[in-house]
Scaffold this motif. Structure first.
Motif, PDB file in Angstrom:
ATOM      1  N   ARG A   5      21.084   1.629  58.114  1.00 50.61           N
ATOM      2  CA  ARG A   5      22.401   1.298  58.653  1.00 50.61           C
ATOM      3  C   ARG A   5      22.413  -0.125  59.200  1.00 50.61           C
ATOM      4  N   ASP A  11      31.087   1.185  54.768  1.00 47.45           N
ATOM      5  CA  ASP A  11      31.095   2.340  55.653  1.00 47.45           C
ATOM      6  C   ASP A  11      30.686   3.558  54.836  1.00 47.45           C
ATOM      7  N   ASP A  62      27.638   6.855  54.159  1.00 49.54           N
ATOM      8  CA  ASP A  62      26.578   7.684  54.712  1.00 49.54           C
ATOM      9  C   ASP A  62      25.283   7.350  53.975  1.00 49.54           C
TER      10      ASP A  62
END
Lengths: 322, 505
Positions: free
Chosen positions: B120, B129, B131
């Motif tokens: 991240r 943005d 996962d």
């Protein structure tokens, strides 16, 4: 849920449904006795399937493991019969041989850029032949140490026997899970399964990893051979013919992609247990021929291949749409 | 300069891929590297990233001469590469891809939580943005491309090579990628940008270097260039005068029509076009890479079926849905990439020449070995194929001679219409001239030929008529005296306006 978990979830769901159906018909099937036997009877298969999982995850295949198990049994039986070495020493010797054998196949596969299928097919014949060289008949193993480990079990509540070899199988699965999902070696295995050229670009040491993968499979096959010799109490060169294919089936039913790059070691355990459960059911039923095992396994395999194709199409379709 | 390349040379059997190329790259610069297929772009990049070992010249990075021997060595030196096809693993998670080989470990085991946190952090500056625990394959190609860039930057951090990174992105995604690239430039990276989309070159880059036939043509500031001159640099036309004299000889003869394609097209490949081919005529197809020129040829030979239109000759319509039907109709096709599509490298010269002829006769009537041998020796002599004997595997011949074997195969079939896609790609100058001479010879005997080439002087030299293709559309047709490097370049560079034959002189 992460889509990569779908095949594993499907495997677990099928196993649970199968358990439930069995329980409906034969409530006694959900006892610790049956569970203990399930683990014991399938211990060697579970161990060799862990090795096979690693191989298949890397995009390879290892056809030699059934022969290696038979060779291992014969080797142990003959050495124990003809020498006075302690079984533990023989085990260590055997594992060194089978690991080196696997490593050798891995080296050939990598350095000659040969398909794993053909190299391990040669390995299959070699190991089977080596077994015949040692003996052509079934050799019983009579050694006090063997009696000791054959009788080693923990009596579970409900009189089920949790045997040493069953425990060894579960430990192998655990070790395999850590190796595959929690180490850099495991990441390299997945990378190879995703594409060798890309893996190389990302810095995977392809030679080392390939040798390591087949060495691990050889080691697990040797370990399975030991377990099988404990289980049967003998060594026979004609034993476990076709076990490599059963192991591959267990891996695929366990949700691992046959082309490599996706799957879980835990799924393989569930796959092995599912196959064992079908067999147990047939024993309980008593009227069905044992060939029904093969038919159900065949149907399950087909189901999983279709499931994987469907998932693959789904995910690639979404990738293109996004 | 951050990176300086001097006199870089790389030779392959039968072809010199790079010939004393100079190139330099400043920190905080986006430098476009342009050229047609076979110009040497990818060879240059592969020398830079260690995939190829160079034969001569030097590469200096940060004042130190370097000699990378592998991609990972180049990475350690600070040179990272992102390719058109995302070279990451779709079956691993984003985090695993970003940190592959450098996973944080705890007690010898990979620490998943720390890995996701680091991933991240790596992606923080890129405006994504996502996962990081999801599979990379679940992301769009643009996101995958940005993840690949993030990984390359984190690993290398000095020079970033983007090799056709936008080829499979849509306009919005391209803009997203460009923002990322501009951000990296502002952070002081040197960026090499390879693309055949000229709009993107003008939109993004600071300087441009053009390669052609393994040589550097020019390096200029992008702002000082216009489209026309850039295309001229890429396609070249210095030799025009030299070849023009010999070319005009057969220019303005009236030829009976052999074939006519009407409304021929395929969605996503080429818009419908009309084209008539005369007996004994050489039609040239000009256009930049990706303009639809190869697709046109593939359509005509049935490699891909046309969605609309039909082909007809004097006797009526010709079915062209598969190459088999095209061969039956007397067509021949020597594809662009002869190594993969044209020759069977392990078969001998004789077998390669006999291949298509045998295919037409069917398997039940083998060509006698004696006849094959006679055929092969005939063509070896006629086309001057340099081989020790007819039994030598084709793979061992030089590029020019391989191309002659492909030509011989089709000539042996005696087709009436032969399509040559880049017949002189990657072969040396001598063989080049011979192949052009051969084209003249066979059309003299009444065969019709369609030549696709990215070398303008070659088209000017051989073609009686030149069709210009741009943006998957046939935009202009040039004939006779109207064919010159200048007119072709002008037609290619012309702004987007519909209209056929607008340039015909």
């Amino acid at each position: 849920m992460n889509p990569r978990l779908y095949p594993l979830a499907a495997t677990v769901a099928i196993f649970l449904v199968a358990c439930f159906l069995c329980w409906l018909q034969f409530p006694y099937m959900l006892s610790t006795r049956v569970a203990g036997n399930l683990l014991t009877d399938n211990a060697y298969l579970g161990i060799v399937a862990v090795g096979m999982t690693v191989v298949i995850l890397s995009g390879g295949i290892d056809l030699s493991v059934g022969s290696v198990i038979a060779f291992s049994g014969v080797f142990i039986a003959v050495v124990l019969r003809d020498t006075s070495l302690h079984p533990l020493l023989v085990f260590a010797l055997l594992l060194a041989i089978t690991t080196a054998f696997g490593a050798g196949m891995g080296a050939l596969i990598h350095h000659l850029a040969m398909p794993a299928f053909i190299v391990t097919l040669a390995g299959m014949f070699l190991a089977r032949g080596a077994g015949y060289m040692l003996t052509i008949e079934s050799v019983p193993i009579q050694h006090p140490f063997y009696d000791l480990i054959q009788d080693a079990y923990w009596l579970m509540p409900g009189k089920g026997r949790f045997t040493l070899i069953g425990a060894l199988m579960l430990a192998s699965v655990l070790a395999g899970m850590i190796l595959v999902h929690r180490t850099r070696f495991g990441a390299s295995v997945f990378a190879l399964g995703g594409g060798e050229a890309t893996a190389r670009l990302m810095g995977v040491r392809v030679a080392r990893t390939t040798v390591g993968i087949y060495a691990f499979s050889g080691f697990m096959a040797g370990l399975a051979g030991i377990v099988f010799s404990v289980y049967t109490g003998s060594g026979y060169p004609l034993a476990t013919v076709g076990t490599e294919l059963t192991a591959i089936a267990a891996v695929v039913i366990g949700g691992t992609l046959l082309t490599g790059g996706a799957g879980y070691v835990f799924g393989t355990l569930v796959g092995v247990l599912t196959m064992g459960l079908i067999q147990t059911y047939l024993v309980f039923d008593g009227s069905l021929s044992s060939w029904w095992t093969k038919i159900v396994i065949g149907a399950l395999l087909l189901l999983f291949i279709l499931l994987q194709k469907g998932l693959l199409r789904l995910s690639s379709g979404r990738g293109a749409a996004a | 300069m951050l990176l300086t390349i001097r006199k870089l040379t790389k030779t392959f059997p039968g072809a010199r891929a790079l010939d004393g190329v100079d190139f330099d790259l400043a920190a905080g610069e986006i430098h476009a590297l342009l050229g047609e297929n076979g110009a040497g772009k990818s060879t240059l990049i592969k020398c830079l990233t260690g995939a190829y070992a160079r034969d001569g010249g030097e590469i200096v990075l940060d004042g130190r001469p370097i000699d990378p021997r592998s991609t990972s060595q180049a990475q350690d030196l600070g040179i990272g590469t992102v390719y058109q096809e995302v070279n990451l693993l779709p079956n691993l998670t984003v985090a695993q891809n970003l940190l592959f080989g450098r996973e944080p470990t705890r007690w010898g085991m990979v620490d998943g939580r720390a890995m996701r946190a680091q991933a991240r952090a790596m992606l923080a500056g890129y405006g994504l943005d996502i996962d990081v625990g999801r599979d990379l394959g679940d992301q769009s190609v643009a996101v995958q491309q940005i993840v690949a860039i993030a990984r390359a930057v984190a690993l290398s951090g000095k020079v970033l090579i983007l090799d056709e990174p936008t080829a499979s992105l849509d306009a919005r995604e391209v803009e997203m990628l460009f923002d990322v690239v501009r951000g990296l430039r502002d952070r002081g990276l040197g960026i090499v940008f390879v693309s055949h989309f000229l709009d993107q070159v003008f939109a993004l880059t600071d300087r441009v270097t053009v390669l052609r036939n393994g040589c550097k043509v020019t390096t200029e500031r992008t702002a000082d260039l216009d489209r026309l001159r850039l295309i001229e640099h890429m396609l070249g036309r210095e030799l025009e005068q030299a070849v023009e004299a010999g070319a005009r000889a057969h220019a303005s003869v009236d030829r009976p029509e052999l074939l006519r394609f009407e409304g021929f097209g395929r969605r996503g490949a080429v818009e419908p076009f009309d084209l008539s081919v005369g007996r004994g005529e050489v039609v040239g197809l000009a256009g930049l890479l990706g303009s639809g020129r190869t697709e046109t040829a593939e359509l005509m030979f049935g490699v891909r079926a046309a969605h609309s239109g039909e082909a007809r000759d004097a006797e009526g319509a010709i079915p062209l849905a598969t190459p088999r039907e095209a061969i039956a109709a007397g067509f021949g096709f020597a594809p662009e990439d002869r190594k993969t599509d044209g020759i069977v490298a392990d078969l001998s010269v004789r077998e390669n020449i006999a291949l298509a002829l045998q295919a037409r006769r069917g398997w039940a009537r083998p060509i006698p070995r004696e006849e094959q041998k006679r055929l092969a020796e005939d063509y070896i002599a006629r086309l001057d194929i340099r081989t020790s004997d007819a039994e030598k595997p084709v793979g061992q011949l030089s590029g020019g001679n391989q191309q002659k074997v492909v030509l011989a195969r089709w000539l042996a079939m005696n087709p009436r219409f032969l399509i040559l896609d880049e017949p002189t790609r990657g072969i040396d100058v001598g063989a080049h001239a011979e192949i052009l001479r051969l084209i003249h010879e066979v059309v003299g005997q009444g065969m019709s030929i369609l030549v696709i080439s990215s070398e303008l002087d070659e088209l000017v030299a051989v073609a009686d008529r030149v069709i210009v293709v741009r943006d998957r559309r046939h935009v202009a047709e040039l004939t006779g005296e109207g064919i010159s490097g200048e007119t072709i370049v002008a037609a290619i560079a012309q702004a987007h306006e519909p209209g056929r034959e607008g340039e015909a002189a």
